[in-house]
Motif scaffolding. Structure first.
Motif, PDB file in Angstrom:
ATOM      1  N   GLN A   1       0.825  -1.205   0.000  1.00 14.12           N
ATOM      2  CA  GLN A   1       0.000   0.000   0.000  1.00 14.12           C
ATOM      3  C   GLN A   1       0.860   1.256   0.000  1.00 14.12           C
ATOM      4  N   ARG A   2       1.977   1.210   0.690  1.00 12.91           N
ATOM      5  CA  ARG A   2       2.871   2.367   0.713  1.00 12.91           C
ATOM      6  C   ARG A   2       3.425   2.655  -0.683  1.00 12.91           C
ATOM      7  N   ILE A   3       3.798   1.607  -1.409  1.00 10.99           N
ATOM      8  CA  ILE A   3       4.291   1.799  -2.777  1.00 10.99           C
ATOM      9  C   ILE A   3       3.183   2.356  -3.664  1.00 10.99           C
ATOM     10  N   HIS A   4       1.962   1.860  -3.458  1.00  8.64           N
ATOM     11  CA  HIS A   4       0.820   2.352  -4.244  1.00  8.64           C
ATOM     12  C   HIS A   4       0.602   3.843  -4.000  1.00  8.64           C
ATOM     13  N   ASP A   5       0.623   4.238  -2.751  1.00  6.58           N
ATOM     14  CA  ASP A   5       0.355   5.645  -2.430  1.00  6.58           C
ATOM     15  C   ASP A   5       1.460   6.564  -2.917  1.00  6.58           C
ATOM     16  N   SER A   6       2.683   6.066  -2.991  1.00 10.36           N
ATOM     17  CA  SER A   6       3.790   6.917  -3.420  1.00 10.36           C
ATOM     18  C   SER A   6       3.755   7.202  -4.922  1.00 10.36           C
ATOM     19  N   TRP A   7       3.135   6.326  -5.703  1.00  9.86           N
ATOM     20  CA  TRP A   7       3.108   6.501  -7.144  1.00  9.86           C
ATOM     21  C   TRP A   7       1.753   6.958  -7.668  1.00  9.86           C
TER      22      TRP A   7
END
Length: 1003
Positions: free
Chosen positions: A878-884
């Motif tokens: 989820q963190r990777i999703h939110d960063s991109w």
């Protein structure tokens, strides 16, 4: 008739056998009796028997020929001829006259490790049997040796020498290769073979009826190995085995057993039994370049020693490898303490061997064995004995106990020439000249039926000649010897908890304990369970294809730097790199861009590059579809996906005369009005007999009913409801009206106060039914999907980027644009985050997901799936999703559009409840009316009526309708003959009720 004296003497010594023995004797003698019977018939029929007898007894010439025709005389003469013919050699014995010596054959390779042990064990067992007169009662066993040299040809030659002795049974053969050939010879000569070390599963087939064994079949061992593989969750193994009957049959059993635990053999490496060190090294070098790290070895100790020494040289016995060996190798690992090279190479391996329970008899034998070997080797040899040596000792005892049972039933051993092959079919060969044991089959049954307790535990054979109740001990090579880490049985699997032991070695295991083993020390001294598969360290990194397209850089972004280096970024690539960190091994890789960057490549073609072995994997925004999954393996989806329809939105004008109709759909308005009228009719029906407010002229009743039922909208009805059924219907109806009015008020408030955005197309169904052009992302599977929905190809417009999406939707169908765009939800969400004048029409459909693609059968796909699940669980995904992927800037707007009118789907349950209540109350009311009418008619005096049946029926119906319509007071005091008067009174009351109405109208 002096010639009869020897026959009578023979008959006196002959013990009449039991019925089953007699049948066997007659069947076995049929071959020899046939020519004698033919000669007998010829001599008797021609009268030539008397001269033949004269040569044996001169006085026989005076015998009258008629005496020869007597049946009793024929039997005596036949027996005499049989004894005099010399056609068979008879050893006639009864319980009191056992043979002084019996020969037992022994087929083994005395120069091998197992052969040397077996020779000593057999000699020791024969010594003990001969010293114990309670078993054979004075009959001594004599061993006849045959050297097979582990060769089928030499073993067959040695077996021929043994069977020509003759021997009553053979201990052996030692190896499975020799057993396959010699077992056919045993079946032809009826000589049982009792092997102590041949483990080939195919020897248990009915093709070898005279072959039995005390050693555990490889089928049981392979099931135990499969249990170990399943316990650690491995799914791929490599099998190394000797390419002979012993190796191939065992590995075939392993393949079947692995299927039961969801595993498979990914590589079969069959080695020539005569292979040298260089050949084994070449095969191991090829294995080292593969990814599998679980290796199962099934071969003889000599070849196994070369294999492990070469594997140690190639560093294949280091950390990360798993070696599992069968009993052929594990049985000698306790005896290699002086072989330092072999000892180092086998550290950390796992082995299986037959479990032998500790007993007093075993301890006594081991003590004597140690003294024997110490004396023979002058204290310089190893006193260790393998499982096969113990089974060799019990083999002689099994034969001895079977002989005791055999002789106790007054049976004997007889050998006669085979004579079953004609001359032109090899009848003159040495094999055809072997004698056949007449009672060999009976002796075989005695062996199968024998039960006793030996040094290895309880000995009992099944109907196929295999040992019953075998349990497996799992060992781990640590230091200079093996240590037990667990046990295996077919009923419980692998475990280290043993509650007690049975006689034979069958483990009694607490089934409540989980399947587990004691701590295993793996190759290299590691305590961590090795992984079954790694990327081979052969200098070739994985070639990973990445789609290179113009738009959607948030998902996959490929840039070329000033130094001409290509870098890969984006949501998809970052998820892949993060998942790699959770693999238990390192993965060398190289990203390769697929496409020119000016247009979107076709994703189906990209996936096919894996099947064509151009790429090892594909990383990107690749949707998992059925077509693609047929040729590659996908990982667990790292993001959910599905198709959605994007359309322009228009603001809805609420300032018009009919805005109040918007909360409900037309169907809802119609059904509501119908239920208002129906409920009013039901209330009138239930009330008009009891309630004066619902009686009067028809016009008055109609107006009153409409006024009453529509007054319930505002809960302002003035008429009282007096009947119980009417009150029940009214209460339920008022609840329905409350819900409907509240919903209407809320919906109308929302419509009049909130700005409304209406989609131009309502969902995928409306889009397909229309004729507007449809946009889709070029290269995606959406085109094939829409074509499957029978959308004409000329309506489909490929688009490459987010900018082209906005431009095409803004133009619209009339200006050369599109009326809607169908794309996957992640792209749509990214598009709508910056384009607020568009919205999703309807609901998402065709649920799917994005995954990484690998070659079919790749272990890396499974491991990456586990890594992706780990990312999702710890929140890193989820963190990777939110960063991109940024959140929507149009969050204040409703981006998913659909019809906001309330319809029947919302209220059909309420209508069902009130409708059912009304119907039930009406039925109950009419049942009551019928009962009351029946009672009133029953009290009336009978009047003769000469009218027709039809007229009487019509009169009865009119009477019932009049009864229902009259007031309750009139029907309660109604007299039978006053029906007309009652009707008249009812009309007068109605006229009185209408008087105020007329007064009101005049005023």
């Amino acid at each position: 008739m002096f010639f009869c004296l020897p026959l009578l003497h023979l008959q006196w010594r002959f013990t009449i056998p039991s019925s089953n023995k007699l049948c066997v004797m007659l069947s076995s003698l049929s071959t020899h009796l046939s020519p004698l019977l033919i000669s007998w018939r010829a001599m008797v029929g021609s009268g030539c028997l008397a001269p033949a007898l004269c040569c044996f007894c001169p006085r026989a010439c005076h015998v009258h020929l008629s005496l020869l025709q007597a049946p009793g005389i024929r039997v005596l003469i036949l027996l005499w001829l049989l004894c005099a013919s010399g056609g068979a050699q008879w050893i006639v014995a009864d319980h009191a006259a056992r043979p002084a010596t019996l020969k037992i054959g022994a087929l083994l390779a005395p120069h091998s490790t197992i052969g040397r042990e077996a020779k000593r064990s057999l000699e020791l067992a024969v010594k003990h049997v001969n010293a114990n007169r309670s078993v054979l009662h004075g009959t001594a066993l004599e061993l006849v040796w045959g050297d097979t040299n582990c060769s089928a040809f030499q073993g067959a030659s040695a077996a021929m020498d043994l069977m020509s002795e003759p021997v009553v049974a053979i201990a052996g053969p030692q190896t499975s290769v020799v057993s396959h050939f010699v077992a056919h010879m045993g079946a032809a000569t009826h000589v049982p073979l009792v092997s102590f070390s041949a483990t080939d599963p195919s020897l248990s087939e009915y093709e070898y009826p005279y072959f039995v064994r005390l050693s555990c079949s490889d089928r049981v061992q392979m099931e135990a190995i499969a249990g170990v593989v399943g316990l650690f969750g491995w799914r791929e193994v490599v099998a190394l085995y000797s390419d002979d009957d012993f190796g191939t049959s065992g590995i075939s059993a392993l393949s079947d057993a692995l299927l039961g635990v969801g595993a498979t053999i990914v590589n079969h490496v069959g080695l020539d039994p005569a292979i040298g060190r260089d050949g084994i090294g070449s095969a191991l070098t090829q294995l080292a370049q593969m990814g599998s790290r679980i290796l199962v070895v099934h071969m003889q100790p000599i070849m196994g020693r070369i294999l492990f020494n070469e594997a140690h040289y190639l560093k294949m016995t280091s950390t990360g490898y798993v070696w599992i060996v069968t009993e052929a190798l594990s049985s000698v690992l306790d005896n290699i303490s002086l072989d330092d090279e072999f000892l180092k190479a086998t550290q950390g391996l796992i082995g299986t061997r037959t479990f032998i329970p500790v007993s007093k008899k075993l301890q006594t034998f081991l003590h004597e064995w140690k003294q024997l070997t110490t004396n023979e080797t002058a204290g310089r040899g190893d006193t260790h004995i393998t499982t096969y040596g113990l089974y060799a000792y019990d083999t002689i005892w099994l034969i001895a106990h079977a002989l005791h049972r055999f002789f106790s039933e007054n049976r004997s051993f007889t050998f006669y020439p085979s004579n079953v092959f004609p001359t032109d079919a090899g009848g003159n060969s040495e094999l055809a000249k072997l004698n056949v044991s007449q009672n060999g089959f009976l002796f075989l049954q005695c062996i199968l039926d024998t039960e006793f307790t030996g040094v290895t535990g309880k000995i009992k054979l099944d109907k196929k000649g295999d040992l019953e109740g075998s349990s497996i001990e799992i060992v781990n090579m640590v230091g200079r010897g093996l240590r037990t880490i667990g046990y295996w049985t077919s009923a419980t699997g692998c475990t280290r908890h043993v509650s007690r032991l049975a006689n034979r070695g069958t483990l009694q295991i607490d089934q409540n304990n989980p399947q587990e083993l004691d701590g295993v020390i793996w190759p290299g001294g590691s305590l961590k369970v090795p992984h079954e598969w790694v990327i081979p360290n052969n200098g070739k990194p994985l070639l990973i294809g990445v789609p290179n397209k113009t738009g959607y850089k948030e998902f996959v972004d490929i840039t070329v730097g000033e130094d001409n280096t290509t870098s890969f970024h984006g949501f998809c690539t970052d998820v892949f790199l993060a998942a790699l960190t959770y693999l238990p091994y390192s993965v060398p890789y190289t990203f390769v861009a697929y496409g020119n960057g000016n247009s979107t490549p076709n994703y189906d073609d990209l996936v096919e590059q894996i099947a064509n072995k151009e790429f090892d994997a594909v990383v990107g925004d690749v949707t998992i579809t059925t077509k693609r999954a047929r040729i590659v393996d996908f990982t667990q989806p790292y993001t959910t996906s599905g198709l959605a329809v994007v359309v322009p939105v228009r603001k809805e004008d609420t300032n018009h005369a009919w805005a109040f109709m918007r909360p409900f759909t037309p169907a809802m308005w119609c059904i509501t009005c119908v239920f208002f009228l129906c409920t009013g009719v039901v209330v009138w029906l239930l009330e008009h007999k009891k309630n004066r407010d619902f009686r009067g002229r028809p016009k008055k009743q109609f107006v009153t009913t409409l006024w009453f039922i529509f007054s319930t909208l505002f809960f302002s009805q003035r008429e009282d409801v007096k009947s119980t059924l009417g009150r029940a219907v009214l209460v339920i109806w008022l609840f329905v009206v409350l819900i409907i009015t509240s919903s209407y008020t809320a919906s109308l408030t929302s419509i009049l106060t909130v700005q409304q955005l209406m989609p131009t197309i309502q969902g995928i169904a409306g889009l397909i039914a229309s004729s507007v052009p449809i946009g889709y992302q070029a290269g995606s599977f959406v085109e094939d999907y829409l074509l499957q929905l029978n959308v004409p190809k000329e309506r489909l417009v490929p688009l490459d980027s987010l900018a082209s999406y906005a431009a095409a939707l803004s133009k619209g169908p009339k200006a050369g644009g599109v009326g809607a765009i169908v794309d996957e939800l992640p792209y749509v969400q990214l598009f709508l985050s910056s384009e607020c004048q568009f919205a999703i029409a309807g609901q998402e459909f065709t649920k799917s997901g994005w995954g990484f693609a690998f070659r079919k059968g790749s272990q890396l796909a499974l491991d990456m799936s586990t890594a992706i699940l780990t990312l999702a669980e710890n929140g890193e995904l989820q963190r990777i999703h939110d960063s991109w992927l940024r959140t929507s800037d149009c969050s204040g707007q409703n981006t998913q559009m659909g019809s906001n009118q309330l319809g029947l789907n919302t209220f059909w349950g309420l209508f069902l409840i009130t409708g059912a209540a009304s119907v039930v109350c009406c039925i109950w009311y009419h049942i009551r009316m019928l009962i009351q009418y029946h009672r009133s008619e029953r009290d009336r005096p009978s009047v003769s009526d000469t009218s027709s049946r039809l007229s009487r029926g019509a009169s009865m119906v009119r009477s019932f309708v009049s009864f229902v319509g009259e007031p309750e007071e009139s029907s309660r005091h109604r007299s039978p003959p006053a029906l007309a008067t009652s009707s008249k009174r009812l009309r007068q009351e109605e006229s009185v009720d209408t008087a105020p109405d007329s007064t009101v109208s005049h005023s």
